[in-house]
Design a protein around this motif. Structure first.
Motif, PDB file in Angstrom:
ATOM      1  N   UNK A 113       0.823  -1.204   0.000  1.00 29.83           N
ATOM      2  CA  UNK A 113       0.000   0.000   0.000  1.00 29.83           C
ATOM      3  C   UNK A 113       0.860   1.259   0.000  1.00 29.83           C
ATOM      4  N   UNK A 114       1.944   1.242   0.774  1.00 26.81           N
ATOM      5  CA  UNK A 114       2.834   2.406   0.851  1.00 26.81           C
ATOM      6  C   UNK A 114       3.625   2.560  -0.446  1.00 26.81           C
ATOM      7  N   UNK A 115       4.244   1.460  -0.907  1.00 25.87           N
ATOM      8  CA  UNK A 115       5.019   1.531  -2.143  1.00 25.87           C
ATOM      9  C   UNK A 115       4.117   1.835  -3.341  1.00 25.87           C
ATOM     10  N   UNK A 116       2.938   1.232  -3.358  1.00 26.37           N
ATOM     11  CA  UNK A 116       2.007   1.448  -4.462  1.00 26.37           C
ATOM     12  C   UNK A 116       1.478   2.864  -4.524  1.00 26.37           C
ATOM     13  N   UNK A 117       1.367   3.524  -3.379  1.00 26.54           N
ATOM     14  CA  UNK A 117       0.872   4.899  -3.360  1.00 26.54           C
ATOM     15  C   UNK A 117       1.804   5.833  -4.127  1.00 26.54           C
ATOM     16  N   UNK A 118       3.102   5.640  -3.972  1.00 25.63           N
ATOM     17  CA  UNK A 118       4.057   6.477  -4.704  1.00 25.63           C
ATOM     18  C   UNK A 118       4.021   6.162  -6.196  1.00 25.63           C
ATOM     19  N   UNK A 119       3.897   4.884  -6.526  1.00 24.84           N
ATOM     20  CA  UNK A 119       3.744   4.512  -7.927  1.00 24.84           C
ATOM     21  C   UNK A 119       2.512   5.172  -8.522  1.00 24.84           C
ATOM     22  N   UNK A 120       1.405   5.106  -7.818  1.00 29.08           N
ATOM     23  CA  UNK A 120       0.165   5.709  -8.297  1.00 29.08           C
ATOM     24  C   UNK A 120       0.328   7.209  -8.502  1.00 29.08           C
ATOM     25  N   UNK A 121       0.935   7.882  -7.533  1.00 29.02           N
ATOM     26  CA  UNK A 121       1.123   9.324  -7.646  1.00 29.02           C
ATOM     27  C   UNK A 121       2.012   9.673  -8.842  1.00 29.02           C
ATOM     28  N   UNK A 122       3.026   8.850  -9.100  1.00 29.98           N
ATOM     29  CA  UNK A 122       3.889   9.076 -10.266  1.00 29.98           C
ATOM     30  C   UNK A 122       3.109   8.925 -11.567  1.00 29.98           C
ATOM     31  N   UNK A 123       2.239   7.922 -11.640  1.00 32.36           N
ATOM     32  CA  UNK A 123       1.440   7.721 -12.845  1.00 32.36           C
ATOM     33  C   UNK A 123       0.495   8.902 -13.064  1.00 32.36           C
ATOM     34  N   UNK A 124      -0.140   9.370 -11.994  1.00 27.18           N
ATOM     35  CA  UNK A 124      -1.028  10.520 -12.122  1.00 27.18           C
ATOM     36  C   UNK A 124      -0.251  11.734 -12.619  1.00 27.18           C
ATOM     37  N   UNK A 125       0.957  11.930 -12.120  1.00 26.08           N
ATOM     38  CA  UNK A 125       1.786  13.047 -12.575  1.00 26.08           C
ATOM     39  C   UNK A 125       2.101  12.916 -14.063  1.00 26.08           C
ATOM     40  N   UNK A 126       2.379  11.701 -14.513  1.00 26.02           N
ATOM     41  CA  UNK A 126       2.690  11.511 -15.931  1.00 26.02           C
ATOM     42  C   UNK A 126       1.458  11.708 -16.808  1.00 26.02           C
ATOM     43  N   UNK A 127       0.293  11.369 -16.308  1.00 22.46           N
ATOM     44  CA  UNK A 127      -0.945  11.653 -17.037  1.00 22.46           C
ATOM     45  C   UNK A 127      -1.194  13.158 -17.111  1.00 22.46           C
ATOM     46  N   UNK A 128      -0.834  13.851 -16.049  1.00 23.02           N
ATOM     47  CA  UNK A 128      -1.036  15.302 -16.022  1.00 23.02           C
ATOM     48  C   UNK A 128      -0.151  16.015 -17.034  1.00 23.02           C
ATOM     49  N   UNK A 129       1.093  15.547 -17.196  1.00 27.12           N
ATOM     50  CA  UNK A 129       2.004  16.245 -18.115  1.00 27.12           C
ATOM     51  C   UNK A 129       2.049  15.622 -19.508  1.00 27.12           C
ATOM     52  N   UNK A 130       1.238  14.577 -19.717  1.00 26.94           N
ATOM     53  CA  UNK A 130       1.140  13.990 -21.045  1.00 26.94           C
ATOM     54  C   UNK A 130       2.214  12.985 -21.391  1.00 26.94           C
ATOM     55  N   UNK A 131       3.038  12.581 -20.437  1.00 23.56           N
ATOM     56  CA  UNK A 131       4.131  11.653 -20.728  1.00 23.56           C
ATOM     57  C   UNK A 131       3.781  10.200 -20.454  1.00 23.56           C
TER      58      UNK A 131
END
Length: 304
Positions: A168-186
């Motif tokens: 849950x802890x490790x996955x939360x950072x992964x999830x946040x990184x994916x959301x950031x990449x969706x936000x910037x289009x990468x």
């Protein structure tokens, strides 16, 4: 981004906190309705509801994502929906209501262990590695393209609860990184590769210890169903919860049980298992050696 979050149990909380920490606009948190907990069956809000309200996020309590919930979510005009262990299915038209649809954090390396109990099933199966995946939610169960994943070794003595907390802890950072990449289009998503396996929800019988299995399978089952639904066996016809156990050496027939004042051993198809902590019916948890000494007569039959 403007986000709608759907989640219910404690393992979803790190993801909610991570998204808020990254500065996203969390418009709504959707969670299941308050549930009766404890012996007194007190109605208790979900962990996600508690934390969302602490963070000032509006909470919608719903056991189904019905048309009323869909309409409420649509009114927020969210960029993205994020779901982590909500406990319900997202169907159309809600599936495509956010601009970028929905992504899901799932606690397995997809396509392995699609479904409700991936961590538990992985431990029961004896998997040596596990992980978490963030994928695009589609109509088919856990079948969407994957944006990112992390892989972790399975600790030898970890229970499902302990491993899920770690993921849950490790996955939360992964999830946040994916959301950031969706936000910037990468962001780039790739189709799942390999044969799918499925992780059905656990029932009480999944917790029944099969002493005629090898030691590794017995310990994998005990750890995989801890804390829920819990491992159990019968000793002299009485139900006994097995809260913790470990590997032991020796020769003992499957289901045979012996105690020497310090350890309580039960035989399997290979080496025996040492019972560490147990809970007899109607009593609290106790050391297995104490439970054994308290028996008035030695039980001669262990349920398999």
């Amino acid at each position: 981004m403007r986000l709608v979050f759907a989640g219910t149990p404690a393992p979803a909380v790190p993801s909610l906190r991570a998204l808020v920490a990254r500065g996203h606009d969390l418009r709504l948190a959707v969670t299941r309705t308050d549930a009766p907990l404890g012996r007194k069956r007190v109605l208790t809000p979900s962990p996600v509801a508690v934390v969302a309200e602490e963070l000032g996020i509006e909470v919608i309590r719903a056991d189904r994502l019905d048309p009323a919930v869909t309409e409420r979510i649509a009114a927020e005009e969210a960029d993205l929906g994020v779901i982590v262990a909500y406990g319900g299915i997202v169907r159309e038209p809600l599936l495509s209501t956010p601009r970028l649809g929905w992504i899901n954090l799932h606690f397995s390396l997809l396509p392995s262990w699609r479904g409700a109990a991936p961590v538990q099933r992985a431990l029961i199966a004896g998997d040596r590695t596990t992980g978490a995946s963030v994928f695009q939610l589609v109509a088919e169960l856990d079948a969407g393209d994957v944006f990112g994943e992390i892989e972790l070794p399975v600790p030898e003595t970890a229970t499902a609860g302990q491993l899920l907390d770690q993921l849950a802890v490790a996955g939360a950072e992964l999830l946040a990184d994916v959301v950031a990449s969706l936000a910037d289009g990468s962001a780039v998503a790739t189709p799942q590769q390999g044969e799918a396996t499925y992780a059905a929800k656990l029932g009480d019988d999944d917790g029944r210890v099969r002493w005629d299995e090898p030691q590794s399978a017995v310990l994998g089952r005990i750890r995989g169903v801890t804390p829920e639904p819990g491992a159990h066996t019968t000793i002299g016809g009485a139900r006994l919860k097995v809260l913790a156990a470990s590997a032991a050496d020796g020769a003992l027939a499957p289901g045979a049980i012996v105690g020497d004042g310090k350890r309580v051993l039960v035989g399997t198809a290979t080496d025996p298992v040492a019972l560490e902590t147990v809970q007899p019916a109607g009593k609290g948890a106790m050391r297995a050696a104490d439970w054994w000494r308290g028996l008035r007569e030695t039980p001669v039959e262990v349920g398999t």
